[in-house]
Design an enzyme around this catalytic site. Structure first.
Site: not given
Length: 665
Positions: A30, A216, A600
């Site tokens: 990002t 993405e 994660r």
């Protein structure tokens, strides 16, 4: 760009041709996209109105906008497009509405609207085939994503089931046209078809977008890929960011091979790999790299980190699913005590939503706060959507989507053919469905249908009048009594408790409406308009989940998120990998899903498995997931089932004791 690493800076500054940024999990993609937009505007002098960035979720688009707002000074960002693919498609459709043969105020059907319409069409055409609506809706969605039109689907049909689906697709398309409506998939499909058949319109949009950035990219389907290709044309102003190892949405049309296709469609494509991970310990990344190496790759990459090697990955063997739930909650309580952490530092991830039930009960029993992601939000519940449609029609009699939703809720014997005829009449006469009720005659619809349409319009006019006075909320409550909505819910619900709970949601909505009017001193129409902004309310709800809740979610929902301590439960064959994927020989996507779960975790990762599990009323023996065997075995620490490590147990005991001493100090 001092905060960017060497590879990130290379990706930001490269503007000499199309670019693929292969961004591993936690590698700061990002930052690259937002910094590149600032670079294009500030350094390269491209006007922000000629730059567009697209991604897949509203949340990602919001985050990008916020970051860019901090990077660009003054009004430099004015005119910049940062949106989801579907918002971009909607913008094109609204601008080119006339070329697509749409009236203004066209409706957009969500998934439930689509399934309801298909169910009604099936019952009307084939009698008892309405129960296949979900399957057919998914098939139609897949066709649209792959740019297969109804006529092609019919021509390609090779079996009775194919023929039924293709015929339903054709009828569904006709009904949507009559209703002046689109569905979610049309928002991408229609612009690609328009551009294909109208070079002048395509050229206009190509001149509008000088540089396109796509996030993405591994999640794009055939239509989305074509839309990007069309908008770029022969130009080179394209940066796409993606990770083939995190492609986990094939079931909704995503094609990770689109990353490979870029090399064929864009000559001179440059590839920059982002492999430094800013999230996880080196041991967690080693496990992720080792696991995903079992999948074939066109682009190889190895994630690495400067955050230290980290703790072993724990594999916890449990006797059954109840023991698994109790053990995970006990582990979290113990770990929190030892490490003085917050409940919000923990996430429990699973393959299917059904796995959360026992975990929820165990958390409740221990009074541990938790937040369940992916549950049905308040404004997405059917009963709330029904009453919201009535409210929208009260303040705007020409809201066609609201009209269609509640014309037959509760049942008024207004069949699909009557509503379709009404829609065709409204389309031909360029008026709303509500206006068409008073203009259409018995030449277009049978007398009985015409009578019911006019009765419905007359009744709604009366409701509108009764809600215009001082005590307008009383008018709304009377409307709900008039239609006996409570009785309707009794008919639809599986039990009295369910019907009562759903009616409670309706009361809560009307009470909320009254609160908005009272607290903010606004009239009914303004209060309803504010409630219609339900995305804002849902976003607010999501943001208020707080730091003091254990997070529960599916592995799919966890993509893009990160947590200090992660538990992946149900690491068993037929759960992860899922039974359907084993039968369909689609293990690669399941492996990518496990990879997403592993990456994660920031500091610690634990996986659980049960030796036995109840399924469909019987107890079955479970096999460990093949993915455990594919992890680096030297980095695993086993617990339970007689495989506990004595040193680890002693260390945990000492930490617990120290934690207790700190607590009482």
């Amino acid at each position: 760009m001092p905060q960017l690493n060497l590879r990130q800076r290379e990706a930001v500054r490269y503007i000499d041709g199309p670019l693929l940024v292969l961004a591993g999990a936690g590698s700061g993609k990002t930052s690259v996209i937002t910094q590149k937009i600032a670079y294009l505007v500030d350094i390269c002098g491209i006007n922000a109105s000629h730059v567009a960035a697209v991604t897949f979720t509203n949340k990602a688009a919001r985050e990008m906008k916020e970051r860019i707002g901090k990077l660009l000074r003054g009004n430099a960002a004015e005119g910049l497009t940062v949106s989801t693919f579907h918002q971009l498609g909607l913008k094109i459709i609204r601008t080119e509405r006339k070329a697509l043969g749409l009236k203004s105020g066209f409706s957009i059907f969500d998934g439930e609207d689509t399934r309801t319409l298909i169910r009604d069409l099936l019952i009307q055409e084939y009698g008892a085939e309405g129960d296949q609506a979900n399957t057919i809706a998914q098939r139609i969605s897949n066709w649209k994503n792959d740019r297969v039109l109804p006529e092609q689907a019919l021509a390609n049909a090779t079996s009775p089931a194919d023929m039924l689906c293709a015929q339903a697709y054709l009828r569904y398309k006709r009904a949507l046209k009559a209703y002046n409506a689109l569905d979610f998939d049309d928002l991408i499909l229609l612009p690609t078809i328009l551009f294909e058949h109208s070079p002048a319109i395509l050229e206009k949009w190509q001149n509008q977008i000088h540089y396109l950035l796509v996030d993405e990219y591994q999640d794009t389907n055939s239509s989305q890929y074509l839309l990007v290709k069309q908008l770029i044309g022969l130009g080179s102003g394209l940066t796409v960011v993606g990770d083939d190892d995190q492609s986990i949405y094939a079931w909704r049309g995503a094609r990770p091979e689109n990353l490979v296709q870029l090399q064929e469609d864009f000559s001179g494509l440059k590839v920059v790999k982002l492999e430094q991970n800013y999230r996880s310990t080196a041991r967690i990344l080693k496990a992720a790299n080792t696991l995903i190496a079992n999948n074939p790759h066109v682009f190889d990459k190895q994630l690495w980190s400067e955050l230290g090697y980290g703790e072993p990955i724990r594999i916890i063997r449990c006797s059954d699913e109840q023991h698994e739930a109790d053990q995970v909650v006990a582990e979290i309580l113990d770990h929190k005590l030892r490490r003085r952490t917050r409940f919000g530092d923990y996430a429990i991830l699973y393959r299917g939503n059904h796995q959360s039930r026992l975990i929820e009960l165990a958390l409740q029993q221990q009074q541990v706060p938790y937040h369940l992601s992916g549950g049905t939000s308040f404004f997405a519940r059917n009963e709330v959507k029904d009453i919201m449609a009535y409210l929208r029609l009260i303040i705007n009699e020409n809201d066609d989507n609201a009209f269609l939703r509640i014309a037959n809720v509760p049942r008024r014997k207004l069949g699909t053919s009557t509503l379709e005829a009404l829609g065709n009449f409204a389309l031909a006469n360029r008026c709303s469905l509500n206006q068409a009720c008073s203009s259409i005659d018995s030449n277009q619809v049978p007398e009985a249908g015409l009578k019911r349409l006019r009765e419905f319009r007359q009744w709604m006019d009366g409701v509108r009048s009764s809600c215009a006075g001082y005590d307008s909320v009383s008018g709304v409550r009377q409307m709900i009594r008039d239609i006996d909505y409570e009785g309707w819910l009794d008919q639809l619900s599986s039990s009295e408790d369910v019907a009562e709970r759903r009616m409670g949601n309706v009361h809560f909505l009307i009470d909320g409406l009254q609160r908005v009017m009272s607290n903010e001193q606004v009239a009914l129409d303004e209060a309803i308009s504010r409630l219609v902004l339900r995305d804002l309310l849902e976003q607010q709800d999501e943001e208020e989940k707080g730091p003091e809740s254990v997070q529960l979610m599916t592995l799919h929902a966890a993509k893009g998120l990160e947590f200090p301590h992660v538990y992946i439960i149900g690491m068993e064959e037929k759960l992860l990998p899922h039974r359907a994927s084993i039968e369909e020989d689609n293990i690669e996507e399941e492996r990518r899903l496990a990879y997403v779960g592993i990456t994660r975790a920031q500091q610690t990762l634990s996986m659980t498995m049960a030796l036995k599990r109840r399924q469909f009323g019987e107890t079955i023996n479970c096999e460990p997931s093949r993915f455990i065997a594919e992890l680096p075995q030297d980095d695993l620490q086993w617990q339970g089932g007689g495989q506990d490590t004595q040193d680890a147990n002693e260390e945990r005991g000492q930490e617990t004791l120290a934690g207790l001493k700190d607590l009482f100090a």
